[in-house]
Design a protein around this motif. Structure first.
Motif, PDB file in Angstrom:
ATOM      1  N   THR A 444      24.774  45.229 -46.375  1.00 36.41           N
ATOM      2  CA  THR A 444      24.718  44.021 -47.355  1.00 36.41           C
ATOM      3  C   THR A 444      24.702  44.576 -48.795  1.00 36.41           C
ATOM      4  O   THR A 444      24.118  45.833 -48.980  1.00 36.41           O
ATOM      5  N   TYR A 446      23.660  44.432 -52.527  1.00 34.23           N
ATOM      6  CA  TYR A 446      22.742  43.763 -53.440  1.00 34.23           C
ATOM      7  C   TYR A 446      23.245  44.075 -54.978  1.00 34.23           C
ATOM      8  O   TYR A 446      23.533  45.295 -55.144  1.00 34.23           O
ATOM      9  N   ASP A 451      15.929  44.595 -55.199  1.00 34.87           N
ATOM     10  CA  ASP A 451      16.204  43.848 -53.796  1.00 34.87           C
ATOM     11  C   ASP A 451      16.912  44.925 -52.757  1.00 34.87           C
ATOM     12  O   ASP A 451      16.486  44.728 -51.465  1.00 34.87           O
ATOM     13  N   ALA A 455      14.788  45.744 -49.182  1.00 31.67           N
ATOM     14  CA  ALA A 455      15.398  45.436 -47.782  1.00 31.67           C
ATOM     15  C   ALA A 455      15.520  46.604 -47.021  1.00 31.67           C
ATOM     16  O   ALA A 455      15.658  46.433 -45.728  1.00 31.67           O
ATOM     17  N   GLY A 456      15.745  47.786 -47.691  1.00 32.32           N
ATOM     18  CA  GLY A 456      16.166  48.987 -47.007  1.00 32.32           C
ATOM     19  C   GLY A 456      15.214  49.816 -46.507  1.00 32.32           C
ATOM     20  O   GLY A 456      15.259  50.557 -45.519  1.00 32.32           O
TER      21      GLY A 456
END
Length: 636
Positions: A444, A446, A451, A455-456
């Motif tokens: 994905t 970003y 963000d 997420a990571g």
């Protein structure tokens, strides 16, 4: 016989005024910034010569500044040790009460975090204990406690969560008291008090350090965790830099500065761990980052630091006004040269990131040989990946006999769109396909770092008392010829085959052109792989068995890593506490200069941390014979 200064100190408690009549030694002062950064309110509350002049002679003996005199001797008891609870020179309750009055009530007597599990403590509560036990591995609860650390093995495992409420819980290797710092003046008082009374002193922000640098039996702790101010400076100017910067209190954590950066439209260089204290020991030890392959270490970003020195004086350190100390603190290790209260660092523009996670394992269609061929194809590409500015966090685990798993968690491709990321990894993906290894990447893009980072990277799991870690910074030269690479790959593979996990980071951390040099481990400048592994034992193992396991791990498991990278080193904050020749491993060619500066700025040996600069001059007489902090700190 005790030194004369201590004979005099022993009489102080007899003539101190009653605690309730103490006047505050902290006063508000007018402070002009010497670094082009704003002054925090906490920095205007200081101890000064004028405020100390209001104290009586006996009070002043405990809280006075030191002379800037390199001939001062280390203050220890007659046995060569720091004063310890139960010693006749240990401050009386009246003295601690007086100290607390001066601190405006900020002194905390340590209660171990797990005391609620033990009937011998007033805090006993079975329900609270149950909740704590379920949350014990959560880094947030340890960061939010004034004494707890995230690796209790190196505290001494003196009070762990338990279902046996009749078991023993002691303060052990935790600091005896801690100052919940909200002003510079409180730090000055704590530094002066510890130095003048001959106490051990420790500094804690979050307690993340793998080797327990922020804990110590009988110590006075300085807890900087609540220094949370953040100021963005759009136009910072110095002789070497003109651009945006951010000033952070020492308690600011990664999630806090990243959230603020996202709000204001910049990117800050900090750690991958969510609760790591960015402006604390992390940056002082160097600090590798998901952004390191582009911008270098966190220490490289620092423009100025506000510090309370061992003499109790508060100073702002910049390249212009104190180049030696500016060099040393940035990368020379936390708790070594002073207590850092805030850091001002350059910041970078908003940046996009592609984050990708995936895994593959041995199985019916993937043999062990095929699995390792897929891993080798990845490792061969470390130079290209790091030079592209990416940072990868991955695991390789043994799951049984000839059974293994590879976890990419995540590949963090800074400044890469999804298409650019896919182009970068396509040659490796093609090799995996040719080998018959199937992967399903979850990738994905970003448009901002925050963000992508959220997420990571997962919240850290901490607080194991049946495990120790060790690490190595493998240099680029190991990828420059087939023989060296084969030896490196074989050493890493052998570690995993033997049952030890491999947690690793493909990255580089070169000093960006034009940035001033610092004391960060020179091995970082040549690295392509920061690798971590661990050993473990059962919770029924005795201390002799644990020590044998630790020594085998240091000498044999990690010995193979050292053998293929003899001139490299290791990251001090994520290292083996038994690392042979830690001076070379953690500091490299910088050590001689750092040691000399240590003697200049801390001639009394006030700041001690395991494997820190000058720590070879001291020894902890551990209660259990393990390399932990549960024991007296004495001259070696």
């Amino acid at each position: 016989m005790a030194p004369p200064s201590f004979a005099a100190a022993a009489l102080l408690a007899l003539s101190l005024v009653a605690p309730g009549s103490a006047e505050s030694a902290i006063t508000q002062v007018s402070v002009e910034s010497t670094s082009n950064a704003p002054v925090f309110d906490s920095e205007t509350l200081q101890v000064t010569d004028a405020s100390l002049s209001t104290l009586n002679k006996n009070q002043s003996a405990y809280f006075a500044f030191a002379k800037n005199d390199s001939s001062l001797q280390t203050r220890t008891f007659s046995n060569g040790c720091k004063v310890f609870p139960g010693d006749w020179l240990w401050p009386s309750n009246w003295v601690w009460s007086l100290f607390d009055d001066f601190l405006d009530g900020a002194l905390i007597k340590t209660v171990p975090l797990a005391a609620s599990c033990y009937k011998s403590w007033p805090q006993y509560n079975a329900e609270t204990c149950e909740t704590l036990t379920s949350d014990w591995t959560n880094s947030n609860i340890h960061a939010a406690d004034p004494a707890s650390v995230m690796w209790p093995l190196f505290e001494g495992r003196s009070c762990l969560p338990t279902t046996d409420s009749s078991a023993s819980c002691t303060v052990g290797g935790y600091s005896s008291y801690a100052v919940n710092v909200s002003s510079v003046g409180q730090i000055q008082l704590a530094v002066n008090f510890a130095r003048n009374a001959g106490l051990r002193l420790v500094v804690k922000n979050t307690g993340h350090d793998f080797n327990g640098k922020s804990t110590g039996a009988g110590a006075l702790g300085i807890w900087t965790h609540n220094l949370k101010d953040i100021d963005y400076i759009p136009h910072y100017r110095s002789s070497g830099y003109n651009g945006p910067a951010v000033k952070m209190g020492a308690g600011v954590q990664a999630h806090e500065i990243y959230e603020k950066a996202n709000e204001l439209g910049f990117t800050a260089v900090g750690g991958e761990g969510k609760t790591v204290g960015v402006a604390g020991g992390y940056v002082l030890g160097g600090g590798h980052s998901p952004l390191s392959s582009i911008y270098g270490l966190a220490a490289d970003q620092v423009l100025s630091l506000d510090v309370v020195l061992a003499n109790g004086r508060f100073v702002t350190v910049t390249e212009e006004n104190n180049p030696d100390l500016f060099w040393a603190i940035r990368g020379g290790g936390g708790g070594t040269f002073g207590v850092v209260t805030s850091v001002t660092s350059r910041v970078q523009p908003k940046v996009g990131v592609t984050v990708s996670t995936f895994s593959f394992s041995t199985g019916t269609d993937v043999s062990a040989d095929t699995f390792w061929a897929g891993v080798r194809s990845y490792m061969e590409r470390f130079p290209q990946n790091a030079d592209a500015g990416t940072y990868a966090y991955f695991w390789i685990l043994s799951t049984g006999t000839d059974a293994f798993t590879f976890l990419m968690n995540p590949f963090f491709a800074v400044n890469h769109t999804l298409a650019q990321y896919n182009a970068l990894v396509k040659p490796w993906y093609n090799d995996l396909e040719d080998l018959g290894i199937s992967i399903t990447p979850n990738s994905t893009y970003y448009d901002n770092f925050y963000d992508a980072w959220m997420a990571g990277f997962p919240l850290e799991t901490v607080a194991s008392s049946v495990m120790m870690t060790g690490s190595r910074l493998f240099p680029r030269s190991n990828w420059e010829d087939t023989t060296s690479f084969n030896a490196t790959f074989a050493a890493l593979k052998e570690t995993v085959v033997a049952g030890h996990p491999l947690l690793a980071f493909n990255m580089k951390a070169e000093l960006v052109n034009g940035y001033p040099s610092n004391a960060a481990n020179p091995a970082f400048r040549n690295t392509l792989l920061h690798a971590i592994t661990s050993t473990s034992w059962t919770d029924t193992a005795n201390n002799t068995e644990i020590k044998t396991n630790m020594e085998n791990f240091t000498n044999n498991v990690l010995g193979k890593w050292r053998a293929v990278s003899p001139d490299a080193g290791a990251y001090m904050s994520e290292s083996d506490i038994l690392e042979p020749n830690f001076q070379q491993a953690f500091y490299g060619t910088n050590y001689a200069r750092l040691y000399k500066l240590k003697q200049r700025y801390d001639p009394t040996g006030l700041f001690y941390a395991p494997t820190g600069v000058g720590s070879e001059n001291w020894v902890v007489k551990s209660e259990d014979g393990l390399p932990d902090q549960n024991g007296r700190l004495c001259r070696a």
